[in-house]
Every structure is written in structure tokens, then in C-alpha cells.
Design a protein around this motif. Structure first.
Motif, PDB file in Angstrom:
ATOM      1  N   THR A 101       0.833  -1.202   0.000  1.00 33.82           N
ATOM      2  CA  THR A 101       0.000   0.000   0.000  1.00 33.82           C
ATOM      3  C   THR A 101       0.868   1.252   0.000  1.00 33.82           C
ATOM      4  O   THR A 101       0.609   2.200  -0.755  1.00 33.82           O
ATOM      5  CB  THR A 101      -0.938  -0.003   1.227  1.00 33.82           C
ATOM      6  OG1 THR A 101      -1.830  -1.115   1.097  1.00 33.82           O
ATOM      7  CG2 THR A 101      -1.732   1.282   1.328  1.00 33.82           C
ATOM      8  N   LEU A 104       2.425   1.631  -3.467  1.00 33.67           N
ATOM      9  CA  LEU A 104       1.407   2.022  -4.438  1.00 33.67           C
ATOM     10  C   LEU A 104       1.048   3.498  -4.275  1.00 33.67           C
ATOM     11  O   LEU A 104       0.995   4.247  -5.259  1.00 33.67           O
ATOM     12  CB  LEU A 104       0.164   1.140  -4.276  1.00 33.67           C
ATOM     13  CG  LEU A 104      -0.999   1.405  -5.228  1.00 33.67           C
ATOM     14  CD1 LEU A 104      -0.590   1.151  -6.681  1.00 33.67           C
ATOM     15  CD2 LEU A 104      -2.192   0.530  -4.855  1.00 33.67           C
ATOM     16  N   GLU A 108       1.544   6.525  -6.949  1.00 32.77           N
ATOM     17  CA  GLU A 108       0.406   7.348  -7.366  1.00 32.77           C
ATOM     18  C   GLU A 108       0.701   8.833  -7.162  1.00 32.77           C
ATOM     19  O   GLU A 108       0.398   9.664  -8.030  1.00 32.77           O
ATOM     20  CB  GLU A 108      -0.858   6.946  -6.594  1.00 32.77           C
ATOM     21  CG  GLU A 108      -1.385   5.588  -6.992  1.00 32.77           C
ATOM     22  CD  GLU A 108      -2.513   5.102  -6.091  1.00 32.77           C
ATOM     23  OE1 GLU A 108      -3.207   4.164  -6.515  1.00 32.77           O
ATOM     24  OE2 GLU A 108      -2.693   5.635  -4.968  1.00 32.77           O
ATOM     25  N   LEU A 121      -2.577  -0.160 -14.460  1.00 29.27           N
ATOM     26  CA  LEU A 121      -1.624  -1.228 -14.157  1.00 29.27           C
ATOM     27  C   LEU A 121      -2.221  -2.529 -14.630  1.00 29.27           C
ATOM     28  O   LEU A 121      -3.398  -2.594 -14.972  1.00 29.27           O
ATOM     29  CB  LEU A 121      -1.298  -1.270 -12.653  1.00 29.27           C
ATOM     30  CG  LEU A 121      -2.450  -1.289 -11.659  1.00 29.27           C
ATOM     31  CD1 LEU A 121      -3.073  -2.663 -11.526  1.00 29.27           C
ATOM     32  CD2 LEU A 121      -1.965  -0.802 -10.313  1.00 29.27           C
ATOM     33  N   ALA A 123      -2.611  -6.807 -13.871  1.00 22.31           N
ATOM     34  CA  ALA A 123      -2.496  -7.940 -12.953  1.00 22.31           C
ATOM     35  C   ALA A 123      -2.936  -9.170 -13.730  1.00 22.31           C
ATOM     36  O   ALA A 123      -3.927  -9.116 -14.470  1.00 22.31           O
ATOM     37  CB  ALA A 123      -3.371  -7.742 -11.724  1.00 22.31           C
ATOM     38  N   ARG A 131      -5.164  -9.040  -7.698  1.00 21.11           N
ATOM     39  CA  ARG A 131      -6.349  -8.313  -8.173  1.00 21.11           C
ATOM     40  C   ARG A 131      -7.189  -7.808  -6.999  1.00 21.11           C
ATOM     41  O   ARG A 131      -7.694  -6.681  -7.037  1.00 21.11           O
ATOM     42  CB  ARG A 131      -7.169  -9.193  -9.116  1.00 21.11           C
ATOM     43  CG  ARG A 131      -6.435  -9.389 -10.452  1.00 21.11           C
ATOM     44  CD  ARG A 131      -7.215 -10.127 -11.517  1.00 21.11           C
ATOM     45  NE  ARG A 131      -7.657 -11.437 -11.108  1.00 21.11           N
ATOM     46  CZ  ARG A 131      -8.931 -11.795 -10.944  1.00 21.11           C
ATOM     47  NH1 ARG A 131      -9.905 -10.954 -11.200  1.00 21.11           N
ATOM     48  NH2 ARG A 131      -9.235 -13.021 -10.563  1.00 21.11           N
ATOM     49  N   TYR A 134      -5.462  -4.633  -5.607  1.00 21.44           N
ATOM     50  CA  TYR A 134      -5.697  -3.436  -6.410  1.00 21.44           C
ATOM     51  C   TYR A 134      -7.145  -2.964  -6.302  1.00 21.44           C
ATOM     52  O   TYR A 134      -7.404  -1.754  -6.244  1.00 21.44           O
ATOM     53  CB  TYR A 134      -5.295  -3.671  -7.862  1.00 21.44           C
ATOM     54  CG  TYR A 134      -3.803  -3.839  -8.011  1.00 21.44           C
ATOM     55  CD1 TYR A 134      -2.926  -2.865  -7.562  1.00 21.44           C
ATOM     56  CD2 TYR A 134      -3.263  -4.992  -8.566  1.00 21.44           C
ATOM     57  CE1 TYR A 134      -1.554  -3.013  -7.665  1.00 21.44           C
ATOM     58  CE2 TYR A 134      -1.889  -5.157  -8.684  1.00 21.44           C
ATOM     59  CZ  TYR A 134      -1.042  -4.164  -8.226  1.00 21.44           C
ATOM     60  OH  TYR A 134       0.308  -4.311  -8.325  1.00 21.44           O
ATOM     61  N   ARG A 135      -8.097  -3.867  -6.237  1.00 18.73           N
ATOM     62  CA  ARG A 135      -9.502  -3.470  -6.072  1.00 18.73           C
ATOM     63  C   ARG A 135      -9.701  -2.735  -4.744  1.00 18.73           C
ATOM     64  O   ARG A 135     -10.438  -1.751  -4.680  1.00 18.73           O
ATOM     65  CB  ARG A 135     -10.423  -4.686  -6.146  1.00 18.73           C
ATOM     66  CG  ARG A 135     -10.739  -5.074  -7.563  1.00 18.73           C
ATOM     67  CD  ARG A 135     -11.953  -6.003  -7.618  1.00 18.73           C
ATOM     68  NE  ARG A 135     -11.833  -6.821  -8.809  1.00 18.73           N
ATOM     69  CZ  ARG A 135     -11.425  -8.076  -8.839  1.00 18.73           C
ATOM     70  NH1 ARG A 135     -11.125  -8.714  -7.740  1.00 18.73           N
ATOM     71  NH2 ARG A 135     -11.326  -8.728  -9.970  1.00 18.73           N
ATOM     72  N   HIS A 137      -7.758  -0.862  -3.398  1.00 20.67           N
ATOM     73  CA  HIS A 137      -7.181   0.473  -3.529  1.00 20.67           C
ATOM     74  C   HIS A 137      -7.836   1.294  -4.642  1.00 20.67           C
ATOM     75  O   HIS A 137      -7.280   2.276  -5.106  1.00 20.67           O
ATOM     76  CB  HIS A 137      -5.665   0.352  -3.745  1.00 20.67           C
ATOM     77  CG  HIS A 137      -4.983  -0.111  -2.505  1.00 20.67           C
ATOM     78  ND1 HIS A 137      -4.838  -1.448  -2.192  1.00 20.67           N
ATOM     79  CD2 HIS A 137      -4.464   0.574  -1.462  1.00 20.67           C
ATOM     80  CE1 HIS A 137      -4.235  -1.557  -1.030  1.00 20.67           C
ATOM     81  NE2 HIS A 137      -4.005  -0.344  -0.560  1.00 20.67           N
ATOM     82  N   TYR A 139      -8.882   0.376  -7.799  1.00 23.50           N
ATOM     83  CA  TYR A 139      -8.676   0.038  -9.205  1.00 23.50           C
ATOM     84  C   TYR A 139      -9.815  -0.838  -9.699  1.00 23.50           C
ATOM     85  O   TYR A 139     -10.283  -1.718  -8.985  1.00 23.50           O
ATOM     86  CB  TYR A 139      -7.330  -0.676  -9.414  1.00 23.50           C
ATOM     87  CG  TYR A 139      -6.166   0.276  -9.257  1.00 23.50           C
ATOM     88  CD1 TYR A 139      -5.575   0.849 -10.365  1.00 23.50           C
ATOM     89  CD2 TYR A 139      -5.695   0.615  -8.000  1.00 23.50           C
ATOM     90  CE1 TYR A 139      -4.524   1.746 -10.223  1.00 23.50           C
ATOM     91  CE2 TYR A 139      -4.653   1.512  -7.846  1.00 23.50           C
ATOM     92  CZ  TYR A 139      -4.073   2.078  -8.957  1.00 23.50           C
ATOM     93  OH  TYR A 139      -3.055   2.971  -8.815  1.00 23.50           O
TER      94      TYR A 139
END
Length: 162
Positions: A101, A104, A108, A121, A123, A131, A134-135, A137, A139
Motif C-alpha cells: 500500500t 502504491l 500514485e 496497471l 495484474a 487483483r 488493487y480493487r 485500492h 482500481y
């Protein structure tokens, strides 16, 4: 844990982490050969370090994770300026402690400072944990890449038939 920009003295450690990343991703269906790409990855990571497009996480002076990123460049004009995160990796033994985190979020911020409106990005489809990360966060799916293996074993036409 410290999040900071690496120096050129860190390139070898980054290459080693990238090799671990590439090998791990083969378990999720990646076609990238780790050792066969070591030389080009070293050059790419060195460029990322020199141009300020890499961030590392250190614990007791050891690099335990890294992220690389850049603004997307291409031949098409777009409605947004896209930033792209190319690699994000945390050693398995250091996962689930907020390091991914932190990396990332640092990438960002770097992309936003560089003028990006959105961040993209990739995955691998088989990498459920990646995945989910990222979700969590923010995405979401933007484009889906489909792949099909081609096999001559089941083809009705051989390459000789034209």
C-alpha cells in the motif's frame, strides 16, 4: 520501514527482486522468462532509478519491495494523461504489513505530480490476491486482454496448406 527513492547502488538488489517477481508470476500464467531477461531488466531498472521512476521499501537497510512507474507515451492523443505502474513487488515474507500500500500510494503521488489524471496497471487474471489488492485500492477493470493458445495438433489445416 522506510519508503524512498533507490540509488544506482541498489540496481542489483532490484534486479534480484524483479527476478523473484517474474518467477512468481509464472505461477499465475506469465510468459516472461526471468533469467533470460535479466540483462534488459537491469538496464530498464537502472533507467527507472536514474529518472526517478522507482521507489523502494527498506527494512534495516534491506530492500523488501519496490515499484516502478511512468507516464504513458504513445502515438494516440487521449482524453486523459495516464500514468502506468509497471512493477509492484513485496517479498512474500514482508506481505500483509502495509508495504505494498505504501509503495502504491508513493507511485500514485509521483504520477500525479508528473501530471497523470489516471493510473493504469496490469495484474494477471490468475493472480487473485493481486487483483483483490488493487480493487481494495480503488482500481477497476478498464480493458480486458484475452489470450488463446494456438496449437497445430488440433488444426484442420497445417501451415504447409497455406
Amino acid at each position: 520501514m522506510v519508503i524512498e527513492r533507490p540509488t544506482t547502488d541498489d540496481v542489483d538488489a532490484l534486479v534480484d527482486l524483479w527476478l523473484t517477481l517474474a518467477t512468481e508470476q509464472q505461477g499465475h500464467g506469465s510468459h516472461i522468462l526471468a533469467e533470460d531477461n535479466k540483462k534488459s531488466v537491469r538496464e530498464q531498472l537502472a533507467r527507472n532509478v536514474v529518472t526517478g521512476r522507482a521507489i523502494v521499501a527498506r527494512e534495516n537497510s534491506e530492500i523488501i519491495g519496490f515499484v516502478t512507474y511512468q507516464l504513458e507515451t504513445g502515438t494516440y492523443d487521449q482524453t486523459v494523461t495516464r500514468g502506468v505502474i509497471s512493477n509492484l513487488f513485496v517479498r512474500p515474507s514482508a506481505r500483509n504489513g502495509g508495504i505494498g500500500t505504501a509503495l502504491l500510494e508513493a507511485a500514485e503521488r509521483g504520477l500525479e505530480d508528473a501530471g497523470a489524471d489516471v493510473v493504469a496497471l496490469e495484474a494477471l487474471d490468475d493472480n487473485d490476491a493481486g487483483r483483490r489488492f488493487y480493487r481494495r485500492h480503488g482500481y477497476d477493470t478498464h480493458r480486458v486482454e484475452l489470450e488463446k493458445p494456438l496449437s497445430t495438433e488440433n488444426d484442420n489445416h497445417s501451415k504447409e496448406d497455406g
